[in-house]
Each structure stands twice: as structure tokens, then as C-alpha cells.
Design a protein around this motif. Structure first.
Motif, PDB file in Angstrom:
ATOM      1  N   GLN A  89     -15.068  -1.823   2.470  1.00 29.69           N
ATOM      2  CA  GLN A  89     -14.091  -2.244   1.460  1.00 29.69           C
ATOM      3  C   GLN A  89     -12.735  -2.555   2.089  1.00 29.69           C
ATOM      4  OE1 GLN A  89     -14.228   1.141  -1.144  1.00 29.69           O
ATOM      5  NE2 GLN A  89     -15.634   0.120  -2.543  1.00 29.69           N
ATOM      6  N   PHE A  90     -12.403  -1.888   3.173  1.00 29.00           N
ATOM      7  CA  PHE A  90     -11.145  -2.132   3.877  1.00 29.00           C
ATOM      8  C   PHE A  90     -11.404  -3.125   5.003  1.00 29.00           C
ATOM      9  CE2 PHE A  90     -10.280   1.891   1.831  1.00 29.00           C
ATOM     10  CZ  PHE A  90      -8.972   1.759   1.426  1.00 29.00           C
ATOM     11  N   ASN A  91     -11.613  -4.391   4.638  1.00 29.51           N
ATOM     12  CA  ASN A  91     -11.952  -5.396   5.642  1.00 29.51           C
ATOM     13  C   ASN A  91     -10.732  -6.129   6.185  1.00 29.51           C
ATOM     14  OD1 ASN A  91     -11.367  -6.804   3.377  1.00 29.51           O
ATOM     15  ND2 ASN A  91     -13.353  -7.797   3.173  1.00 29.51           N
ATOM     16  N   SER A  92      -9.538  -5.858   5.650  1.00 31.46           N
ATOM     17  CA  SER A  92      -8.311  -6.462   6.177  1.00 31.46           C
ATOM     18  C   SER A  92      -7.120  -5.583   5.810  1.00 31.46           C
ATOM     19  CB  SER A  92      -8.111  -7.871   5.600  1.00 31.46           C
ATOM     20  OG  SER A  92      -7.834  -7.794   4.223  1.00 31.46           O
ATOM     21  N   ILE A  93      -6.024  -5.850   6.471  1.00 33.91           N
ATOM     22  CA  ILE A  93      -4.807  -5.104   6.148  1.00 33.91           C
ATOM     23  C   ILE A  93      -4.337  -5.453   4.737  1.00 33.91           C
ATOM     24  CG2 ILE A  93      -2.367  -4.840   6.749  1.00 33.91           C
ATOM     25  CD1 ILE A  93      -3.153  -4.963   9.664  1.00 33.91           C
ATOM     26  N   MET A  94      -4.536  -6.686   4.310  1.00 38.30           N
ATOM     27  CA  MET A  94      -4.144  -7.064   2.943  1.00 38.30           C
ATOM     28  C   MET A  94      -4.962  -6.294   1.911  1.00 38.30           C
ATOM     29  SD  MET A  94      -1.585  -8.898   3.166  1.00 38.30           S
ATOM     30  CE  MET A  94      -1.415  -9.285   1.456  1.00 38.30           C
ATOM     31  N   GLN A  95      -6.217  -6.025   2.186  1.00 41.26           N
ATOM     32  CA  GLN A  95      -7.032  -5.211   1.279  1.00 41.26           C
ATOM     33  C   GLN A  95      -6.480  -3.793   1.242  1.00 41.26           C
ATOM     34  OE1 GLN A  95      -9.477  -6.591  -0.528  1.00 41.26           O
ATOM     35  NE2 GLN A  95      -9.798  -4.687  -1.619  1.00 41.26           N
ATOM     36  N   GLY A  96      -6.032  -3.302   2.396  1.00 42.74           N
ATOM     37  CA  GLY A  96      -5.382  -1.991   2.444  1.00 42.74           C
ATOM     38  C   GLY A  96      -4.077  -1.983   1.671  1.00 42.74           C
ATOM     39  N   CYS A  97      -3.323  -3.077   1.740  1.00 47.09           N
ATOM     40  CA  CYS A  97      -2.075  -3.175   0.976  1.00 47.09           C
ATOM     41  C   CYS A  97      -2.365  -3.195  -0.525  1.00 47.09           C
ATOM     42  CB  CYS A  97      -1.286  -4.415   1.381  1.00 47.09           C
ATOM     43  SG  CYS A  97      -0.600  -4.321   3.034  1.00 47.09           S
ATOM     44  N   TRP A  98      -3.444  -3.895  -0.916  1.00 43.34           N
ATOM     45  CA  TRP A  98      -3.841  -3.886  -2.333  1.00 43.34           C
ATOM     46  C   TRP A  98      -4.165  -2.466  -2.779  1.00 43.34           C
ATOM     47  CZ3 TRP A  98      -3.679  -5.860  -6.863  1.00 43.34           C
ATOM     48  CH2 TRP A  98      -4.605  -5.487  -7.829  1.00 43.34           C
ATOM     49  N   TRP A  99      -4.912  -1.731  -1.960  1.00 41.44           N
ATOM     50  CA  TRP A  99      -5.227  -0.345  -2.290  1.00 41.44           C
ATOM     51  C   TRP A  99      -3.947   0.478  -2.413  1.00 41.44           C
ATOM     52  CZ3 TRP A  99      -3.888   3.919   0.540  1.00 41.44           C
ATOM     53  CH2 TRP A  99      -4.378   5.126   0.061  1.00 41.44           C
ATOM     54  N   THR A 124      -2.597   2.367  -5.726  1.00 43.16           N
ATOM     55  CA  THR A 124      -2.487   3.820  -5.667  1.00 43.16           C
ATOM     56  C   THR A 124      -1.052   4.277  -5.921  1.00 43.16           C
ATOM     57  OG1 THR A 124      -4.305   3.844  -4.083  1.00 43.16           O
ATOM     58  CG2 THR A 124      -2.990   5.836  -4.247  1.00 43.16           C
ATOM     59  N   ILE A 125      -0.082   3.619  -5.331  1.00 42.73           N
ATOM     60  CA  ILE A 125       1.320   4.017  -5.515  1.00 42.73           C
ATOM     61  C   ILE A 125       1.744   3.867  -6.965  1.00 42.73           C
ATOM     62  CG2 ILE A 125       3.711   3.396  -4.953  1.00 42.73           C
ATOM     63  CD1 ILE A 125       2.709   2.750  -2.119  1.00 42.73           C
ATOM     64  N   THR A 126       1.331   2.800  -7.587  1.00 44.53           N
ATOM     65  CA  THR A 126       1.718   2.585  -8.985  1.00 44.53           C
ATOM     66  C   THR A 126       0.833   3.362  -9.949  1.00 44.53           C
ATOM     67  OG1 THR A 126       0.356   0.597  -9.080  1.00 44.53           O
ATOM     68  CG2 THR A 126       2.697   0.315  -8.543  1.00 44.53           C
ATOM     69  N   THR A 127      -0.054   4.184  -9.441  1.00 48.30           N
ATOM     70  CA  THR A 127      -0.966   5.061 -10.179  1.00 48.30           C
ATOM     71  C   THR A 127      -1.842   4.304 -11.169  1.00 48.30           C
ATOM     72  OG1 THR A 127       0.621   5.644 -11.920  1.00 48.30           O
ATOM     73  CG2 THR A 127       0.621   7.030  -9.956  1.00 48.30           C
ATOM     74  N   ILE A 128      -2.183   3.056 -10.857  1.00 48.65           N
ATOM     75  CA  ILE A 128      -3.115   2.304 -11.694  1.00 48.65           C
ATOM     76  C   ILE A 128      -4.531   2.791 -11.417  1.00 48.65           C
ATOM     77  CG2 ILE A 128      -4.088   0.033 -12.136  1.00 48.65           C
ATOM     78  CD1 ILE A 128      -1.315  -1.105 -11.503  1.00 48.65           C
ATOM     79  N   LEU A 159       8.529  -0.226  -2.659  1.00 49.77           N
ATOM     80  CA  LEU A 159       7.122  -0.500  -2.937  1.00 49.77           C
ATOM     81  C   LEU A 159       6.529  -1.403  -1.862  1.00 49.77           C
ATOM     82  CD1 LEU A 159       4.654  -0.312  -4.815  1.00 49.77           C
ATOM     83  CD2 LEU A 159       5.548  -2.308  -6.015  1.00 49.77           C
ATOM     84  N   PHE A 160       7.276  -2.413  -1.451  1.00 48.39           N
ATOM     85  CA  PHE A 160       6.811  -3.309  -0.393  1.00 48.39           C
ATOM     86  C   PHE A 160       6.628  -2.564   0.925  1.00 48.39           C
ATOM     87  CE2 PHE A 160       7.830  -6.200   3.129  1.00 48.39           C
ATOM     88  CZ  PHE A 160       6.777  -7.095   2.992  1.00 48.39           C
ATOM     89  N   ILE A 161       7.626  -1.760   1.298  1.00 46.78           N
ATOM     90  CA  ILE A 161       7.566  -1.027   2.565  1.00 46.78           C
ATOM     91  C   ILE A 161       6.416  -0.030   2.557  1.00 46.78           C
ATOM     92  CG2 ILE A 161       8.777   0.679   3.994  1.00 46.78           C
ATOM     93  CD1 ILE A 161      11.388  -0.782   3.226  1.00 46.78           C
ATOM     94  N   PHE A 162       6.287   0.733   1.465  1.00 45.96           N
ATOM     95  CA  PHE A 162       5.208   1.719   1.384  1.00 45.96           C
ATOM     96  C   PHE A 162       3.842   1.059   1.364  1.00 45.96           C
ATOM     97  CE2 PHE A 162       8.110   4.984  -0.868  1.00 45.96           C
ATOM     98  CZ  PHE A 162       8.611   5.395   0.351  1.00 45.96           C
ATOM     99  N   SER A 163       3.715  -0.038   0.643  1.00 45.35           N
ATOM    100  CA  SER A 163       2.393  -0.673   0.549  1.00 45.35           C
ATOM    101  C   SER A 163       1.972  -1.257   1.894  1.00 45.35           C
ATOM    102  CB  SER A 163       2.374  -1.740  -0.537  1.00 45.35           C
ATOM    103  OG  SER A 163       3.236  -2.800  -0.218  1.00 45.35           O
ATOM    104  N   VAL A 164       2.889  -1.858   2.615  1.00 49.13           N
ATOM    105  CA  VAL A 164       2.540  -2.394   3.938  1.00 49.13           C
ATOM    106  C   VAL A 164       2.247  -1.257   4.917  1.00 49.13           C
ATOM    107  CG1 VAL A 164       3.431  -3.682   5.926  1.00 49.13           C
ATOM    108  CG2 VAL A 164       3.753  -4.572   3.622  1.00 49.13           C
ATOM    109  N   SER A 165       3.064  -0.223   4.888  1.00 45.86           N
ATOM    110  CA  SER A 165       2.858   0.893   5.829  1.00 45.86           C
ATOM    111  C   SER A 165       1.546   1.617   5.562  1.00 45.86           C
ATOM    112  CB  SER A 165       4.017   1.887   5.722  1.00 45.86           C
ATOM    113  OG  SER A 165       5.230   1.266   6.014  1.00 45.86           O
ATOM    114  N   PHE A 166       1.352   2.057   4.325  1.00 39.91           N
ATOM    115  CA  PHE A 166       0.147   2.821   4.021  1.00 39.91           C
ATOM    116  C   PHE A 166      -1.090   1.933   3.965  1.00 39.91           C
ATOM    117  CE2 PHE A 166       3.343   5.825   2.348  1.00 39.91           C
ATOM    118  CZ  PHE A 166       3.023   6.891   3.174  1.00 39.91           C
ATOM    119  N   GLY A 167      -0.934   0.679   3.599  1.00 33.23           N
ATOM    120  CA  GLY A 167      -2.068  -0.232   3.634  1.00 33.23           C
ATOM    121  C   GLY A 167      -2.565  -0.459   5.047  1.00 33.23           C
TER     122      GLY A 167
END
Length: 182
Positions: free
Chosen positions: A115-125, A129-133, A94-102
């Protein structure tokens, strides 16, 4: 002998947590009674009891006292203990995928999507998305971002489904062992 038993009972960790969790209520009640109608002084007093207010978090921990009385919850804890490697791998992936895809979504979307103003915002997305929330607070707008988003969502479904089969297998093993003990 009763005094010793009371002393030992008082040292139980859950009893100490109970006292710490209800202490802020009584301290604030006493300070309100002492201060009366003086709102400003009461506000200053409440600011000085920040540590006691933090102790309110221990109320949540009190729930764990009931675990020892439920055989089903004990069984679930044993299953989690047996599936430590699989759950650790799940968190690592989950960590690897969230950092990579974020990071990827940030570089795809940041120019056109505020809305994507930082890489951390991308990691949040990516985590959402990965956890299907799927909160919908951050959404890709470009066609390439939507394609990557669809891929990440599909990956998330597979990502959550594969370890569940392993955990269910561990659950069956632990359940059979507990059944044989009885």
C-alpha cells in the motif's frame, strides 16, 4: 433610467455566474432536440461542449450569494479574516508533518506493505491520519509503522485542538465587537 439599471444589474458577478451555471443545461437540451435519435452525432456534439460542461461548476459558487444575507456567515468570514496567521500556520504545519511522516512511513513500510508504494501515498496516509479522518485505505502493517501511526494520530489530535482555542478566542473578540456596533 430603467435600461441603465437593467444594464448594471446584468453586470453583477453573481448574475453572470448564474447564467454560466444554467447555460450548459439549455445548450444540451437544444442539441438533443435538434439531433433527435442520432446517438453518435449527439455524442460528438456533447464532446464539443466541454467548456460549457465545465461551467456547471459555477452552480456551487451560486451558494455564496446567500452569504450576504446571513449575519452569522458574515461573522464567520470576519473571524477567518482575523485568524489568517493562525490558519496559515495550521496549513504550513500540516504540510510539514504530512511530508515528514509520509516519507518516514514510506521508508518503514514500503518493503513489506504494497500500500505504501510511493512517498506521495505515505503523505496521503499522513494527511488522513493527522486530520483524524482515517479512511482505512492505507494501513501500516509492521509494528514500527503502527507505533509511528499511533504517534501521528495523537499528534493530529493535538495539532487540531491547539489552533481551535486561538480561533475561538478570535471568534469571541469579533463577536463582542459586532455586538458593540449594534
Amino acid at each position: 433610467k430603467q435600461w441603465y439599471q437593467r444594464r448594471v444589474r446584468g453586470r453583477n458577478m453573481f448574475n453572470i455566474l448564474d447564467i454560466l451555471s444554467i447555460l450548459p443545461f439549455y445548450v444540451s437540451l437544444v442539441t438533443d432536440l435538434v439531433n433527435g435519435d442520432d446517438v453518435e452525432e449527439a455524442h460528438d456534439q456533447h464532446r464539443s461542449y466541454v467548456v460549457l460542461r465545465v461551467c456547471r461548476i459555477f452552480r456551487v459558487i451560486r451558494v455564496f450569494k446567500f452569504i450576504r444575507h446571513s449575519q452569522d456567515l458574515i461573522l464567520i468570514i470576519k473571524v477567518v479574516g482575523h485568524a489568517k496567521k493562525e490558519l496559515g500556520l495550521l496549513v504550513l504545519l500540516l504540510f510539514i508533518f504530512s511530508v515528514s511522516f509520509g516519507s518516514l512511513m514510506y521508508y518503514i513500510e514500503h518493503a513489506t506493505n504494497p500500500q505504501f508504494n510511493s512517498i506521495m501515498q505515505g503523505c496521503w496516509w499522513a494527511i488522513v491520519t493527522i486530520t483524524t479522518i482515517g479512511y482505512g485505505d492505507v494501513v501500516p502493517q509492521t509494528w514500527l509503522g503502527k507505533i509511528v501511526g499511533s504517534f501521528v494520530l495523537t499528534l493530529g489530535i493535538v495539532f487540531l485542538a491547539l489552533p481551535m482555542t486561538i480561533i475561538v478566542g478570535k471568534f469571541s473578540n469579533v463577536y463582542e465587537k459586532e455586538k458593540d456596533r449594534e
